[in-house]
Design a protein around this motif. Structure first.
Motif, PDB file in Angstrom:
ATOM      1  N   VAL A  94     -11.164  -5.800  24.749  1.00  0.00           N
ATOM      2  CA  VAL A  94     -10.790  -6.297  23.419  1.00  0.00           C
ATOM      3  C   VAL A  94     -10.688  -7.817  23.488  1.00  0.00           C
ATOM      4  O   VAL A  94      -9.996  -8.350  24.363  1.00  0.00           O
ATOM      5  N   HIS A  95     -11.382  -8.478  22.586  1.00  0.00           N
ATOM      6  CA  HIS A  95     -11.299  -9.942  22.589  1.00  0.00           C
ATOM      7  C   HIS A  95     -10.998 -10.462  21.191  1.00  0.00           C
ATOM      8  O   HIS A  95     -11.635 -10.055  20.217  1.00  0.00           O
ATOM      9  N   ALA A  96     -10.017 -11.352  21.114  1.00  0.00           N
ATOM     10  CA  ALA A  96      -9.675 -11.982  19.833  1.00  0.00           C
ATOM     11  C   ALA A  96      -9.912 -13.484  19.965  1.00  0.00           C
ATOM     12  O   ALA A  96      -9.505 -14.093  20.965  1.00  0.00           O
ATOM     13  N   CYS A  97     -10.603 -14.055  18.989  1.00  0.00           N
ATOM     14  CA  CYS A  97     -10.776 -15.514  18.989  1.00  0.00           C
ATOM     15  C   CYS A  97     -10.974 -15.978  17.549  1.00  0.00           C
ATOM     16  O   CYS A  97     -11.053 -15.156  16.640  1.00  0.00           O
ATOM     17  N   VAL A 135       1.004  -9.015  21.652  1.00  0.00           N
ATOM     18  CA  VAL A 135       0.347  -7.867  22.280  1.00  0.00           C
ATOM     19  C   VAL A 135       1.330  -7.101  23.169  1.00  0.00           C
ATOM     20  O   VAL A 135       1.432  -5.874  23.085  1.00  0.00           O
ATOM     21  N   ILE A 136       2.073  -7.820  23.974  1.00  0.00           N
ATOM     22  CA  ILE A 136       2.991  -7.130  24.900  1.00  0.00           C
ATOM     23  C   ILE A 136       4.064  -6.380  24.116  1.00  0.00           C
ATOM     24  O   ILE A 136       4.315  -5.196  24.366  1.00  0.00           O
ATOM     25  N   GLU A 139     -11.054 -11.880  10.024  1.00  0.00           N
ATOM     26  CA  GLU A 139     -10.429 -10.549  10.101  1.00  0.00           C
ATOM     27  C   GLU A 139      -8.932 -10.592  10.401  1.00  0.00           C
ATOM     28  O   GLU A 139      -8.282  -9.560  10.486  1.00  0.00           O
ATOM     29  N   GLY A 140      -8.396 -11.797  10.620  1.00  0.00           N
ATOM     30  CA  GLY A 140      -6.956 -11.917  10.897  1.00  0.00           C
ATOM     31  C   GLY A 140      -6.626 -11.681  12.364  1.00  0.00           C
ATOM     32  O   GLY A 140      -7.516 -11.470  13.197  1.00  0.00           O
ATOM     33  N   ASP A 147      -4.236  -2.262  15.318  1.00  0.00           N
ATOM     34  CA  ASP A 147      -5.416  -2.407  16.195  1.00  0.00           C
ATOM     35  C   ASP A 147      -5.096  -1.855  17.582  1.00  0.00           C
ATOM     36  O   ASP A 147      -5.906  -1.156  18.191  1.00  0.00           O
ATOM     37  N   LEU A 148      -3.887  -2.190  18.056  1.00  0.00           N
ATOM     38  CA  LEU A 148      -3.516  -1.745  19.400  1.00  0.00           C
ATOM     39  C   LEU A 148      -3.398  -0.224  19.449  1.00  0.00           C
ATOM     40  O   LEU A 148      -3.839   0.415  20.407  1.00  0.00           O
ATOM     41  N   GLU A 149      -2.824   0.324  18.398  1.00  0.00           N
ATOM     42  CA  GLU A 149      -2.653   1.777  18.337  1.00  0.00           C
ATOM     43  C   GLU A 149      -4.000   2.468  18.501  1.00  0.00           C
ATOM     44  O   GLU A 149      -4.127   3.491  19.176  1.00  0.00           O
TER      45      GLU A 149
END
Ligand code: HEM
Length: 388
Positions: free
Chosen positions: A295-298, A360-361, A330-331, A337-339
């Motif tokens: 999973v990558h967010a940027c 995230v943690i 997309e925010g 998303d994690l779920e």
């Protein structure tokens, strides 16, 4: 071992350290560099300017004071700090110097409240705490030197390739100048790069994660150009193919557990992708059937590094999935998303900016993921013992 009386005195100074810890360490660094300017070749000047290192040391001392009678609690944190010390070339003879200036700073900042008894107790505690660091680091020096291809201190490397991975991140492929064999490293580890631009009096050191798997005839780092980043700008703008650069041997304990067969979820934000790219390539090359969710967010597509490489590897791996989220359109990554990506028994490896990591943690913990399944590293000095 410390006597009960010493431990009691140390504990009784915790409130003072909480209140004055940062003042003491700020004073300490000024004093240390006035007397030992050569140590500016080791310390990160940017961290000093931002007061981040002061906070890290203050928090460590505070935590050490709290746990001074349960030193085993300190070991995981000591290991992480010692990896950094070893990669920077901190030596055992530096410890008494630091201890001397630290105690003198306590006396100078605390004034009359720093009684002889308190300073004596801290002197004793510093001696015990620093010996733990020295022993751990001694083992690390022997390991890095002792393994095939390993080395001590800094060695010259040549830049053999420079590849733009995104609008902000550029990879540097580095080969040892003396033709030596490279040591095996664990994916997720970093190296310290040492540079000395001509106009500078002191060397600058920075840690960069290795971004490719072990076992190649090069080491690869991938560097984000930071607005005011002295070393990142130097590398992006002035370091070219054929140039020499100094490196210490790979270090760090944020590493992929390759002995486990459990599914893996890699979660990265921005340039935090670099150590996870190394873990991902490691699995693609050595364990390509392992279940992996990357999973990558940027911010947006322009700053999305390694996009093509990751897609190509995912296609070649039967149990791998890639999920990318661009903040601008997309925010941010959400709990929902994690779920959607939580896999039973998975290990989570997380790296990114502080706010990303926190979100995230805490999201994973709220969703019931056990803490021992969550592995993380953020860049910059750890700001509290709880975080290391
Ligand atoms: C980093 C604690 C001794 C040099 C750190 C960090 C902590 C710490 C908490 C941040 C770790 C991180 O970034 O993850 C301590 C303690 C010491 C000690 C408790 C004594 C018992 C020393 C000595 C030296 C040294 C003797 C060398 C003169 C450094 C340097 C860094 C660092 C250069 C990297 C951060 C920067 O460059 O600003 N230390 N340290 N430390 N330490 Fe130590």
């Amino acid at each position: 071992m410390l006597s009960q009386q010493t431990i009691d005195i140390i504990k009784s100074t915790v409130p003072v350290l909480e209140a004055k810890g940062t003042d003491i360490t700020k004073h300490f660094y000024k004093r240390l560099f006035d007397h030992h300017p050569e140590l500016l070749n080791i310390f990160n000047h940017a961290n000093q300017a931002q007061g981040r290192q002061q906070t890290a040391l203050a928090n460590t001392l505070y935590a050490a004071a709290q746990y001074v009678d349960q030193l085993e609690v300190l070991v995981p944190a000591v290991t992480q700090i010692s990896h950094k010390h070893r990669s920077l070339g901190v030596k055992k003879e530096h410890y008494p110097i630091v201890g001397h200036h630290l105690l003198a700073s306590m006396e100078e900042v605390l004034g009359d409240s720093a009684t002889e008894e308190i300073i004596g107790a801290w002197g004793e505690a510093y001696h015990v705490i620093s010996q733990i660091f020295i022993d751990v680091e001694d083992g690390m020096y022997q390991h890095s030197e002792g393994q095939p291809g390993g080395w001590k201190g800094f060695k010259p490397f040549t830049i053999v390739r420079k590849v733009e991975e995104s609008a902000l991140i550029t990879s540097f492929y580095l080969k040892p100048k003396e033709g030596m064999k490279l040591p095996a490293f664990s994916s997720g580890q970093y190296v310290t790069i040492q540079v000395k631009p001509e106009e500078d009096k002191y060397t600058s050191n920075r840690q960069y994660s290795l971004s490719d798997a072990s076992g190649k005839d090069y080491l690869r780092i991938s560097v984000k150009k930071e607005d005011k980043g002295k070393v990142s700008n130097y590398l992006h703008n002035h370091a070219n193919i054929g140039d020499e650069i100094s490196l210490s041997a790979p270090a760090g304990n944020f590493v992929l557990n390759t002995d486990s067969a459990s599914p893996v979820v890699l979660l990265s934000g921005g340039v935090g992708i670099t150590p996870l790219m190394s873990m991902f390539n490691d699995m693609a090359e050595n364990n390509h059937t392992r279940e992996v969710t990357f999973v990558h967010a940027c911010k947006n597509e322009q700053v999305h590094a390694f996009k093509k490489d990751a897609i190509a590897s995912i296609e070649a791996m039967p149990n791998a999935t890639l999920k990318v989220k661009y903040e601008e359109t997309e925010g941010l990554l959400t709990k929902e998303d994690l779920e959607g990506i939580i896999t039973k028994d998975a290990d989570f490896y997380i790296c990114g900016p502080m706010l990303f990591m926190k979100a995230v943690i805490s999201g994973l913990v709220e969703l019931g993921v056990e803490e021992e399944k969550i592995h993380f590293e953020f860049f910059g000095p750890a700001l509290s013992f709880d975080q290391v």
